[in-house]
Design an enzyme around this catalytic site. Structure first.
Site, PDB file in Angstrom:
ATOM      1  N   GLY A 212      -3.001   0.555   2.855  1.00 63.16           N
ATOM      2  CA  GLY A 212      -1.914   0.406   1.874  1.00 63.16           C
ATOM      3  C   GLY A 212      -1.050   1.626   1.705  1.00 63.16           C
ATOM      4  O   GLY A 212      -0.405   1.784   0.655  1.00 63.16           O
ATOM      5  N   GLU A 237       7.998   3.531  11.748  1.00 64.73           N
ATOM      6  CA  GLU A 237       7.130   2.414  12.116  1.00 64.73           C
ATOM      7  C   GLU A 237       7.767   1.071  11.799  1.00 64.73           C
ATOM      8  O   GLU A 237       7.702   0.141  12.606  1.00 64.73           O
ATOM      9  CB  GLU A 237       5.787   2.536  11.390  1.00 64.73           C
ATOM     10  CG  GLU A 237       4.777   1.497  11.848  1.00 64.73           C
ATOM     11  CD  GLU A 237       3.405   1.735  11.238  1.00 64.73           C
ATOM     12  OE1 GLU A 237       2.411   1.472  11.939  1.00 64.73           O
ATOM     13  OE2 GLU A 237       3.329   2.166  10.073  1.00 64.73           O
ATOM     14  N   ARG A 246       9.615  -6.212   2.200  1.00 64.76           N
ATOM     15  CA  ARG A 246       8.445  -5.816   1.404  1.00 64.76           C
ATOM     16  C   ARG A 246       8.856  -5.485  -0.027  1.00 64.76           C
ATOM     17  O   ARG A 246       8.152  -5.828  -0.985  1.00 64.76           O
ATOM     18  CB  ARG A 246       7.747  -4.624   2.063  1.00 64.76           C
ATOM     19  CG  ARG A 246       7.093  -4.962   3.402  1.00 64.76           C
ATOM     20  CD  ARG A 246       6.668  -3.700   4.138  1.00 64.76           C
ATOM     21  NE  ARG A 246       5.591  -3.016   3.450  1.00 64.76           N
ATOM     22  CZ  ARG A 246       4.303  -3.144   3.738  1.00 64.76           C
ATOM     23  NH1 ARG A 246       3.917  -3.957   4.715  1.00 64.76           N
ATOM     24  NH2 ARG A 246       3.380  -2.480   3.077  1.00 64.76           N
ATOM     25  N   GLN A 357      -1.877   9.597   9.449  1.00 64.42           N
ATOM     26  CA  GLN A 357      -3.064   8.812   9.775  1.00 64.42           C
ATOM     27  C   GLN A 357      -4.290   9.715   9.732  1.00 64.42           C
ATOM     28  O   GLN A 357      -4.226  10.882  10.112  1.00 64.42           O
ATOM     29  CB  GLN A 357      -2.932   8.215  11.177  1.00 64.42           C
ATOM     30  CG  GLN A 357      -1.884   7.133  11.293  1.00 64.42           C
ATOM     31  CD  GLN A 357      -2.388   5.766  10.838  1.00 64.42           C
ATOM     32  OE1 GLN A 357      -3.368   5.683  10.101  1.00 64.42           O
ATOM     33  NE2 GLN A 357      -1.726   4.722  11.269  1.00 64.42           N
ATOM     34  N   GLY A 379      -5.489  21.242  11.548  1.00 65.17           N
ATOM     35  CA  GLY A 379      -5.810  21.812  10.248  1.00 65.17           C
ATOM     36  C   GLY A 379      -4.588  22.382   9.576  1.00 65.17           C
ATOM     37  O   GLY A 379      -4.608  22.676   8.376  1.00 65.17           O
TER      38      GLY A 379
END
Length: 444
Positions: A212, A237, A246, A357, A379
């Site tokens: 989500g 995307e 949406r 991600q 990192g």
């Protein structure tokens, strides 16, 4: 090179040879690229190298340095004569800063002239896309502007304290009024922890697929826009049409599935029309181009920011961004993107929300709660971010509870895992997947 420029460069070098301590002031203004004469540039670079190394600077030592001799093709006598002659061009080093400023100004003029010639060639090339030309022009102008900044970034502690006191007063007024000090997130529980998005912040929103992230981001965007903050949304995307669908589903209460197939009742149409009217005027700009780089994003948002049309930047998502240059590894590429996003936030003094991600290692653990080390590939993301939030929906893993005694069905949690200037913690939210809508979880 004009005769006047040649005299200024000679006078500056002569002054620095007489009073090397003045290099501390000059290096804030000039680098070797500012010199129009290659020999003068080589001598200046060597003076700076000796100064940085704490070496004594005198005429004869400088004349014997290999890099200086190279400029005179190894002729020691010619090098010595030239350097001695430089000291005859100025009576003392007292005007060294004035000479440096003149040379810096001339260097900027040369850069502008080169830019103008190159831009003319770019415009004349009909094969070049207009957007590419505009991006090139913006980047070059920004680079020239930065090169013209000479030591103007210093601020006294007193001025900094006075500015921060004004900021504290504003935050206090907002607190008494029950509003966040920054840009509202749209989730009261999150505002209570963060105070809203703050200027200059890089906020990283991470999560595994299907958790989500985009629904949460959509909620953040709409909340900011409704507060009056113009948002620049870069969606690598999803297309602008998909995002609009949406948003319409979330705001109208009509499921996105029914909107997609066109299975709509007259009541559905009424609700869609109302939601379209309420959201279409919000100050949100969407770029759904693929293969964007942070340089592309910067070239677009800087002019928009100057026009007052960009008060927040959101990017969905980091791993789809292309590197601006060539790096030896994906980790370095991601580190470069992360750093560029933080610099953009600081440069424009706006919050930048960057989706990311998480790696699959989170799924391999018994406790699948995301942690900072789950940020994929670098990192540096954790290091650059002012705030790191993770979206987690235990329901997607077949778990029954989102927190102690609270059912996981249609619920999720936002984990504030890092907050550079504030507290961390966990907040719950309600999630309606059919309508891609989130809201506060009132029972928590």
């Amino acid at each position: 090179m004009s005769a006047d420029t040649e005299r200024e460069e000679a006078a500056l070098l002569g002054a620095l040879l007489l009073e090397p301590a003045m290099l501390a002031d000059v290096v804030r203004i000039l680098d070797k690229e500012a010199f129009s004469d290659a020999t003068n540039a080589a001598i200046f670079a060597e003076l700076v190298a000796m100064f940085d190394a704490g070496e004594a600077i005198d005429i004869f030592t400088v004349a014997r340095r290999p890099n200086v001799l190279s400029a005179f093709k190894g002729d020691k006598a010619q090098a010595r004569v030239h350097i001695v002659d430089l000291t005859q061009q100025v009576a003392s080093g007292k005007d060294v800063t004035a000479h440096a400023m003149i040379i810096a100004q001339e260097a900027v003029r040369r850069r502008i002239a080169r830019f103008a010639a190159n831009l003319t060639a770019y415009v004349a090339d009909s094969s070049r896309d207009v957007g590419h030309i505009i991006g090139y022009a913006c980047n070059q102008i920004d680079a020239i502007t930065q090169s013209a900044v000479t030591g103007g970034n210093m601020i006294s502690l007193g001025d900094a304290i006075r500015q921060e006191m004004a900021n504290v007063e504003e935050r206090s007024r907002n607190f008494k009024a029950g509003t966040p000090s920054g840009i509202a997130t749209g989730l009261n529980a999150l505002d209570n922890i963060t105070g809203g998005w703050q200027r200059g912040q890089l906020i990283v929103l991470g999560g595994r697929p299907a958790m989500g992230k985009t629904a949460i981001l959509q909620h953040f965007v709409l909340a900011a826009a409704r507060q009056g903050t113009p948002v620049c949304w870069f969606s690598l995307e999803m297309s602008a049409s998909e995002l609009a669908g949406r948003i319409m589903a979330g705001q109208s209460g009509v499921s996105k599935g029914r909107i997609k197939v066109g299975d709509l009742t007259s009541d559905d149409w009424k609700r869609l029309e109302v939601s379209a009217g309420n959201t279409s005027t919000l100050p949100i700009l969407i770029n759904d181009a693929a293969n964007l780089t942070m340089r592309d994003i910067r070239s677009q948002v800087i002019p928009l920011s100057k026009q007052g049309r960009c008060g927040m930047v959101v990017i969905d998502y980091l791993q789809l961004l292309q590197p601006s240059g060539r790096n030896t590894s994906r980790e370095q590429e991601v580190a470069g993107i992360s750093r560029a996003a933080k610099l953009l936030a600081k440069e424009l003094s706006v919050p930048v929300v960057l989706l990311a991600q998480l790696s699959r290692q989170v799924e391999a653990r018994a406790d699948k709660t995301p942690i900072l080390s789950d940020l994929r590939e670098s990192g540096a993301i954790e290091q650059d971010a002012d705030m790191v939030l993770f979206v987690d929906r235990p329901e997607m893993r077949g778990e029954h509870f989102v927190a102690d005694g609270i059912p996981a069905e249609n619920a999720g949690r936002l984990i504030v895992a890092k907050h550079r200037n504030g507290q961390t913690g966990i907040i719950l939210f309600r999630h309606n997947g059919a309508m891609t809508r989130v809201e506060d979880y009132p029972e928590f």
